[in-house]
Design an enzyme around this catalytic site. Structure first.
Site, PDB file in Angstrom:
ATOM      1  N   HIS A 264       0.992  -1.141   0.025  1.00 48.66           N
ATOM      2  CA  HIS A 264       0.044  -0.181  -0.137  1.00 48.66           C
ATOM      3  C   HIS A 264       1.039   1.295  -0.091  1.00 48.66           C
ATOM      4  O   HIS A 264       1.740   1.593   0.998  1.00 48.66           O
ATOM      5  CB  HIS A 264      -0.916  -0.074   1.121  1.00 48.66           C
ATOM      6  CG  HIS A 264      -1.741   1.144   1.458  1.00 48.66           C
ATOM      7  ND1 HIS A 264      -2.943   1.469   0.639  1.00 48.66           N
ATOM      8  CD2 HIS A 264      -1.736   2.322   2.239  1.00 48.66           C
ATOM      9  CE1 HIS A 264      -3.604   2.726   0.671  1.00 48.66           C
ATOM     10  NE2 HIS A 264      -2.710   3.109   1.972  1.00 48.66           N
ATOM     11  N   ASP A 266       0.670   5.365  -0.120  1.00 45.58           N
ATOM     12  CA  ASP A 266       0.180   6.436   0.032  1.00 45.58           C
ATOM     13  C   ASP A 266       0.812   7.592  -0.921  1.00 45.58           C
ATOM     14  O   ASP A 266       1.722   7.621  -0.934  1.00 45.58           O
ATOM     15  CB  ASP A 266      -0.029   7.098   1.138  1.00 45.58           C
ATOM     16  CG  ASP A 266      -0.587   6.113   2.172  1.00 45.58           C
ATOM     17  OD1 ASP A 266      -1.722   6.143   2.266  1.00 45.58           O
ATOM     18  OD2 ASP A 266      -0.023   5.727   3.331  1.00 45.58           O
ATOM     19  N   ASP A 376      -7.451   1.382   2.953  1.00 45.58           N
ATOM     20  CA  ASP A 376      -7.163   2.300   4.137  1.00 45.58           C
ATOM     21  C   ASP A 376      -7.864   3.542   4.112  1.00 45.58           C
ATOM     22  O   ASP A 376      -7.508   4.627   4.753  1.00 45.58           O
ATOM     23  CB  ASP A 376      -5.331   2.604   3.748  1.00 45.58           C
ATOM     24  CG  ASP A 376      -5.056   3.594   5.138  1.00 45.58           C
ATOM     25  OD1 ASP A 376      -5.359   3.185   5.939  1.00 45.58           O
ATOM     26  OD2 ASP A 376      -4.159   4.323   4.720  1.00 45.58           O
ATOM     27  N   HIS A 577      -6.706   9.758   0.130  1.00 48.51           N
ATOM     28  CA  HIS A 577      -7.313   9.654   1.235  1.00 48.51           C
ATOM     29  C   HIS A 577      -6.387  10.045   2.355  1.00 48.51           C
ATOM     30  O   HIS A 577      -6.676   9.678   3.632  1.00 48.51           O
ATOM     31  CB  HIS A 577      -7.746   8.061   1.654  1.00 48.51           C
ATOM     32  CG  HIS A 577      -6.647   7.009   1.773  1.00 48.51           C
ATOM     33  ND1 HIS A 577      -6.330   6.260   0.615  1.00 48.51           N
ATOM     34  CD2 HIS A 577      -5.745   6.801   2.541  1.00 48.51           C
ATOM     35  CE1 HIS A 577      -5.414   5.452   0.785  1.00 48.51           C
ATOM     36  NE2 HIS A 577      -4.998   5.687   2.051  1.00 48.51           N
TER      37      HIS A 577
END
Length: 1004
Positions: A264, A266, A376, A577
C-alpha cells in the site's frame, strides 16, 4: 520439561536467532564510494553532472528530504566465482539500485522507527559469474519509510536520516539465512515474545500453553542451537534437525490462506507527492526481481496514477511491469485513479476516479479490473455500492473498519447494500492488516478472527511492506513457502486477489447483509482539518462540471477534452485519502494549493475563451435545477438579484444593482418568508418561518463555541468524544455589531467576534424572495489545538435527520440509544443536513463544511481545527466559507432544500463580455420533480454527448429526455461509457428511475 526449563530454552533460542544476521556475510568487504547530494531528486541521466565526494561508513551526508546519488565500487575475487554474493547497504534512508543500463532493480529501506522488521538492508545479488571489478549506482533519499517519523507529541520516535551506516558486500551464507527463517516460523508457532513484539498482532499461539507438542517443538529448537555451536558451517545440519518440525503437515481441516504480495503506497502523506513517485519505483523494481526468483509468486498494486508515474519516469521498468501483467504474475487492483477519500469526494468525482482509472488499465494493459480496492480509506458512503456496480465492479475490499474505536464490525464477508438497494460483495481481510507478514501467529489470528469461518474455508492475506518499504521481502515469501502445509497453521498458497474474490461468489446467498454507510469510528477530524483544501476541492468539483456543460452547449470540435482530462486528473490525485482529509505534511498541501489554483484558473481561461466582445455580461446556470439568489457583479457595488431556469443563460447589458436605501437601528432581518432577530451578543435569538408563524429555535443559535482539541492520538485525524467537556467558555465574544442595512432587494447585518487569538466576521444576508438566511464568514485563524464549532438549538423534536451525501441523502438516528449511535457524534454531510418533523424543519446549508452533528434538537457544525501533527501550521491563516439556515414547511424535498444548497455551491458562471450563442442541446422534462440532469459532457472515446441523470428524492421517478439536432439517438450505458444498457431511443423517450438511481446515457 518444566516451565522454568521451557523459559530458559526460549530465551536461549531467541537470543541465538537475533545473533544469526552476524553470519550472513562471509569474507565481508567495504565498498569504495562517492556521493553527490541534492535538495531534490535528480534523474539517473543527469547524475554524472553532479559533484561527488568520497564517503565511508559512519559519515553523515544529508538532512531530511535531501536526495543523493551514491557511486559504489568493489571487486569480486576469483575465489568467489559461481558463489552467491550479498550486499549490506544502509544509507540512513530509502534507496534504489540501478543496473548498468540505468534500470532500477532493487530497493532498500533503512529507517523505520516504528517497526523494526520493516527495515531492509540486505540485497541478494545472485551468483558471481564474472570475477573482477564492478560498480553500482544507488539513488538515496534522506527520509524514513514513514517520512520524518517524528510526532512532536512523541519525541522519542524519530529517524536517524542521511547517515552512511553499512556499505558492505560479501559471500552469502544462504543456509544461515534459511536457518533464521526456519527458526522464525517455529518461534511464531510457539508465540515467542520476539515475534509478538516485532510483528504487532494479538497473541494467537498455535498450541495450548504447556502442551506436549509445545514442549516437543521447544526441544527441537534447542537441539538445533546445540548443533550450530557458533559455527556457520553447521547451519545445514541444524536445519535438518528443524525439518522434523517443519515437515509435519497441517490438519486436513485447516483453512486456506490466499497470500497476495501487496504494498500500500500513499500517494501523499508524511512525504511529498514527488517522493511517492520514487516509492512506487522502489517497490515495483523489487517485486519484479522477486518474481524472477519465485515462480509461483504473485504481486498486486492499485492506483493507475502510480503506474503513470512509472511510465513517465522509469519507462524501461514500466515495460517489465506490462510483461508481468500479461503473464498473470502482476495483478492490477482497484478501479480508481487513486485510492480516494470516500467521505468528502463528490459523487461525480468518485465516478471520474473509476472512469479515468479503469480506462487507464484498459488502454495500457488491456485488462478490466472488477474490484474496488480501498484498504485504508476513512469510511465509505452509502452511495458507493451503486457507483461501484455501474462502474463495472462487483467486489469491494477494505480492512479499515477493524480500526473502530468503539464497536467491532460484525462481518468480514458480507453483502453491502447502498441507499438505492444495490448490493456489492465485500470482504475485510480478517488479519486486520494490509501489511501482513505470513508468520504462523498472524495467519492463525486471521482464520480465527474471520467472522464467516463457519461458512467460507479460506481468507486472503495482503502481505508486504507498504509506503516505500518495497513490498514483500524475500523473507516474507520464504515464510509463505514454509507455511504451505505446516502443522499448527492454515495452508498458505500464493495467488491472485481477483480470483479469491471471485470464488467468494458461490457463498453470496449465505452471507449477511449490511445496509447503509460503512462508518469508521475514528478519524472524524478529517472531515474538518485543512479547511482551505476542502473548500477549493469543492470549488474545483463544481467548476469542472460547470465548464463541461458550458462546452457541451457548443460544437464538440471546440470541446477542450485534453485540458479537461488533465484538470480532472489533478483533482483526482488530490482526493487521495491522506490529502483531501487533511492528514498530510505541509509540503503536500503546498502542491495541492497550486494544483487547485491551476484548475480554477484554467477553467476561468476556458470560460473566457468563449466570451464575445460586446459590452455585456452573460450568466449561465449550469445546474439541473433553478437558481435563485443574489450575484455579485465585478466592479459594481451591491448585489444583483437573479433567477434562472435550469441550464438557462441570460445576457445583461445594464447592471442597476440597487443601492442601500436606508439604515435601520435594529438587529432584525426580514423579508416575505423569514424574520431573523439577533441579540447584542451577536446570537440569533429568533428565526420565524412566516407562512406557518413557527419559531424554529429553542434557544439562541448561531452560537460559536471554541473547544480544547487534544485527541488521544492521531492529531490531524481524530476528534475524540470528550472534546465537548473542554469548552473554553470565555474564549468567544462579540466585539461589534453593525446595524442592519436594508433595501428593497436585500438586508445585511455585520457581526464581528474575537475568538481566542483569532477574529471572525460574518455578513448575515437576507435577500428579497429568499428562503435562506446567509452567513458569509471570514476568519483570521491563529489558534493551536482548538476546535471551532457553530450550534443551532431548534424547536424540532424527531429521532432522525437527513444528511446530503454523494448523489443522494442518508437518514441517520440522532439519539444515543446504542454504542453504535454514540460513536456517530460527528458524521459527514455534503451540501446540507435537515432536521424536521411532520410540519416542517430547519436545514443547514454549507459551501465547504463536512463535519456535522445533530443530537436530539441541536444541529452543530465543525468550522475549523488547529492540529500540529503532521502539519504544524495546519489551518492557520485566512479562511472564507458560507453557510445558511433554511426553515421550511412540509417535507424538505418539496421545500427545495437540495436545490437551495446547490445554488449556494454553484452560482451561475459569469462571463464578462458576453457569451456567444449558448444552448445546452439536452433538456429534461421530469414528471416527478425528483430527477435531475447533473452532467453533460463529451464522451471519452467518441464524438457524442454523455448525460448523467439522478433521482434525488429517494422515490420512483420518471422523465423525458429531449435533445436537438444533430444528435439522433440516446442509449443508456454504464458509467464508464463502455457498455450499452438496452436499446437506442429517440428524443423524447421516457425513462423510469428507482429511488436514488443514477443513469448514464450516450447521445449520438
Amino acid at each position: 520439561m518444566t516451565e522454568k526449563e521451557y523459559q530458559l530454552q526460549q530465551t536461549r533460542v531467541m537470543k541465538f536467532y537475533c545473533r544469526l544476521p552476524e553470519y550472513f556475510l562471509e569474507d565481508a568487504r567495504i565498498f569504495e564510494g562517492e556521493i553527490a547530494v541534492s535538495t531534490g531528486p535528480i534523474a539517473y541521466e543527469q547524475r554524472q553532472s553532479l559533484r561527488y565526494e568520497a564517503i565511508s561508513e559512519g559519515m553523515p551526508w544529508g538532512k531530511l528530504w535531501d536526495s543523493a546519488w551514491i557511486h559504489l565500487a568493489g571487486e569480486f575475487p576469483e575465489s568467489w566465482k559461481d558463489r552467491e554474493v550479498i550486499f549490506q547497504l544502509n544509507v540512513g534512508g530509502e534507496g534504489l539500485l540501478f543496473d548498468a543500463q540505468g534500470v532500477p532493480f532493487y530497493s532498500i529501506t533503512n529507517t523505520s522507527s516504528l517497526v523494526r522488521h520493516y527495515r531492509k538492508e540486505y540485497v541478494q545479488f545472485g551468483s558471481c559469474t564474472t570475477p573482477g571489478k564492478f560498480e553500482l549506482w544507488l539513488e538515496a533519499a534522506a527520509n524514513g519509510l514513514f517520512g520524518r517519523e517524528e510526532d512532536p507529541d512523541y519525541p522519542d520516535q524519530h529517524g536517524d536520516f542521511g547517515s552512511i551506516r553499512k556499505l558492505r558486500y560479501g559471500l552469502f551464507r544462504r543456509e544461515v539465512w534459511a536457518l533464521a527463517l526456519d527458526l522464525e516460523v517455529l518461534m511464531s508457532l510457539l508465540h515467542f515474545p520476539h515475534t509478538a513484539g516485532d510483528f504487532g498482532f494479538p497473541e494467537t499461539p498455535a498450541f495450548p500453553e504447556g502442551s506436549a507438542r509445545e514442549k516437543q517443538l521447544m526441544r527441537i529448537l534447542s537441539r538445533a542451537v546445540d548443533c550450530f555451536a557458533g559455527n556457520p558451517e553447521n547451519a545445514t545440519v541444524a536445519r535438518a534437525i528443524l525439518a522434523e518440525a517443519l515437515q509435519t503437515p497441517a490438519l486436513a481441516s485447516a483453512m486456506t490462506v490466499t497470500a497476495i504480495g501487496h504494498a500500500h503506497i500513499d500517494t501523499g502523506w508524511l512525504w511529498p507527492v514527488r517522493e511517492s513517485v520514487r516509492k512506487a519505483a522502489r517497490t515495483f523494481a523489487s517485486q519484479l526481481m522477486l518474481m524472477e526468483r519465485y515462480p509461483d509468486y504473485v504481486f498486486g498494486a492499485s492506483q493507475p496514477q502510480h503506474y503513470l508515474f512509472i511510465k513517465e519516469n522509469y519507462p524501461a521498468l514500466y515495460e517489465k511491469i506490462k510483461q508481468r501483467v500479461a503473464e498473470g504474475r502482476w495483478e492490477l487492483q482497484g478501479g480508481m485513479w487513486v485510492e480516494c477519500d470516500c467521505n468528502l469526494a463528490s459523487g461525480e468525482a468518485i465516478i471520474r476516479q473509476f472512469l479515468h482509472g479503469k480506462n487507464f488499465f484498459r488502454d495500457e494493459f488491456g485488462i478490466e479490473v472488477k474490484n474496488l480496492w480501498l484498504p485504508d480509506v476513512f469510511g465509505y458512503s452509502a452511495a458507493l455500492p451503486q457507483i461501484i456496480r455501474k462502474c463495472g465492479c462487483d467486489r469491494f475490499l477494505t480492512q479499515k473498519l477493524s480500526w473502530n474505536q468503539s464497536n467491532k464490525f460484525p462481518h468480514h464477508c458480507f453483502r453491502w447494500i447502498g441507499i438505492d438497494g444495490t448490493s456489492i460483495l465485500s470482504f475485510f481481510p480478517p488479519e486486520d492488516n494490509y501489511n501482513a507478514t505470513l508468520v504462523p501467529e498472524m495467519l492463525n489470528y486471521g482464520v480465527n478472527n474471520f467472522s464467516e469461518n463457519d461458512t467460507i474455508p479460506e481468507i486472503i492475506s495482503l502481505f508486504g511492506i507498504g509506503d516505500g518499504g518495497g513490498g514483500p521481502k524475500e523473507e516474507y515469501l520464504e515464510r509463505g513457502i514454509r507455511c504451505a502445509n505446516l502443522e499448527g497453521c492454515p495452508k498458505v498458497r500464493f495467488g491472485r486477489a481477483d480470483e479469491f474474490l471471485e470464488r467468494l461468489g458461490k457463498y453470496e446467498k449465505e452471507l449477511p447483509a449490511w445496509h447503509g454507510e460503512l462508518y469508521l469510528e475514528l478519524h472524524r477530524g478529517t472531515l474538518t482539518t485543512q479547511a482551505e483544501v476542502k473548500r477549493n476541492n469543492r470549488r474545483c468539483e463544481e467548476m469542472l462540471i460547470a465548464v463541461e456543460k458550458l462546452y457541451a452547449g457548443r460544437d464538440l470540435k471546440e470541446y477542450p477534452a485534453r485540458e479537461l482530462d488533465r484538470l480532472w486528473k489533478l483533482l483526482l490525485l488530490n482526493q487521495f485519502h491522506d490529502i483531501l482529509p487533511g492528514s498530510s505534511i505541509a509540503p503536500v498541501y503546498e502542491r495541492t494549493r497550486k494544483e487547485h489554483q491551476d484548475i480554477l484558473e484554467s477553467c476561468a481561461k476556458l470560460m473566457a475563451a468563449l466570451k464575445d466582445k460586446s459590452d455585456c455580461m452573460t450568466f449561465v446556470n449550469t445546474l439541473g435545477t433553478p437558481y435563485h439568489g443574489l450575484v455579485k457583479v465585478p466592479g459594481k457595488e451591491g448585489w444583483l438579484p437573479l433567477t434562472l431556469a435550469p441550464h438557462e443563460s441570460r445576457t445583461l447589458h445594464t447592471f442597476d444593482s440597487e443601492n442601500i436605501v436606508c439604515l435601520r437601528e435594529d438587529r432584525v432581518l426580514e423579508n416575505e418568508f423569514l424574520r431573523a432577530e439577533f441579540s447584542m451578543a451577536g446570537e440569533l435569538v429568533s428565526l420565524i418561518e412566516k407562512s406557518s408563524n413557527r419559531e424554529m429555535l429553542s434557544a439562541p443559535a448561531n452560537v460559536l463555541k471554541l473547544y480544547h482539541d487534544r485527541p488521544n492520538a492521531n492529531d490531524a485525524w481524530d476528534i475524540d468524544s470528550f472534546y465537548v467537556n473542554e469548552e473554553l467558555a470565555d474564549a468567544v465574544w462579540c466585539t461589534k455589531i453593525t446595524p442592519a442595512k436594508s433595501g428593497s432587494l436585500w438586508s445585511e447585518l455585520t457581526l464581528e467576534f474575537a475568538i481566542g487569538d483569532s477574529t471572525l466576521r460574518q455578513t448575515v444576508r437576507l435577500a428579497k424572495g429568499a428562503k435562506e438566511l446567509i452567513f458569509a464568514t471570514t476568519v483570521n485563524w491563529q489558534e493551536e489545538h482548538r476546535l471551532l464549532r457553530v450550534e443551532f438549538p431548534t424547536s424540532i423534536h424527531n429521532g432522525k435527520a437527513n444528511f446530503d451525501i454523494q448523489y443522494g441523502f442518508l437518514e441517520r438516528p440522532i439519539h444515543r440509544n446504542t454504542s453504535w449511535e454514540e460513536a456517530k457524534f460527528e458524521v459527514c454531510q455534503h451540501q446540507y443536513c435537515d432536521l424536521a418533523d411532520s410540519a416542517g424543519g430547519l436545514a443547514l446549508l454549507n459551501d465547504c463544511k463536512y463535519g456535522v452533528s445533530v443530537h436530539e434538537n441541536i444541529i452543530g457544525m465543525s468550522l475549523l481545527r488547529a492540529p500540529t501533527y503532521p502539519d504544524k501550521t495546519a489551518d492557520r491563516g485566512e479562511h472564507e466559507f458560507t453557510y445558511a439556515l433554511m426553515p421550511h414547511t412540509g417535507d424538505f424535498r418539496e421545500a427545495g432544500v437540495r436545490e437551495a444548497a446547490a445554488s449556494l455551491n454553484r452560482p451561475p458562471l459569469m462571463i464578462a463580455g458576453g457569451l456567444k450563442a449558448w444552448k445546452l442541446p439536452v433538456k429534461l422534462e421530469t414528471f416527478s420533480g425528483s430527477v435531475v440532469l447533473e452532467v453533460v459532457k463529451k464522451a471519452e472515446k467518441e464524438d457524442a454527448l454523455v448525460v448523467r441523470c439522478v433521482e434525488r428524492h429517494g422515490r420512483f421517478g420518471r422523465c423525458e429526455i429531449h435533445f436537438d439536432a444533430p444528435y439522433r439517438t440516446i442509449t443508456e450505458c454504464d458509467m464508464l461509457e463502455w457498455n450499452p444498457v438496452g436499446k437506442a431511443m429517440k428524443s423524447g423517450a421516457e425513462v423510469s428511475f428507482r429511488p436514488f438511481e443514477i443513469k448514464t446515457f450516450l447521445i449520438k
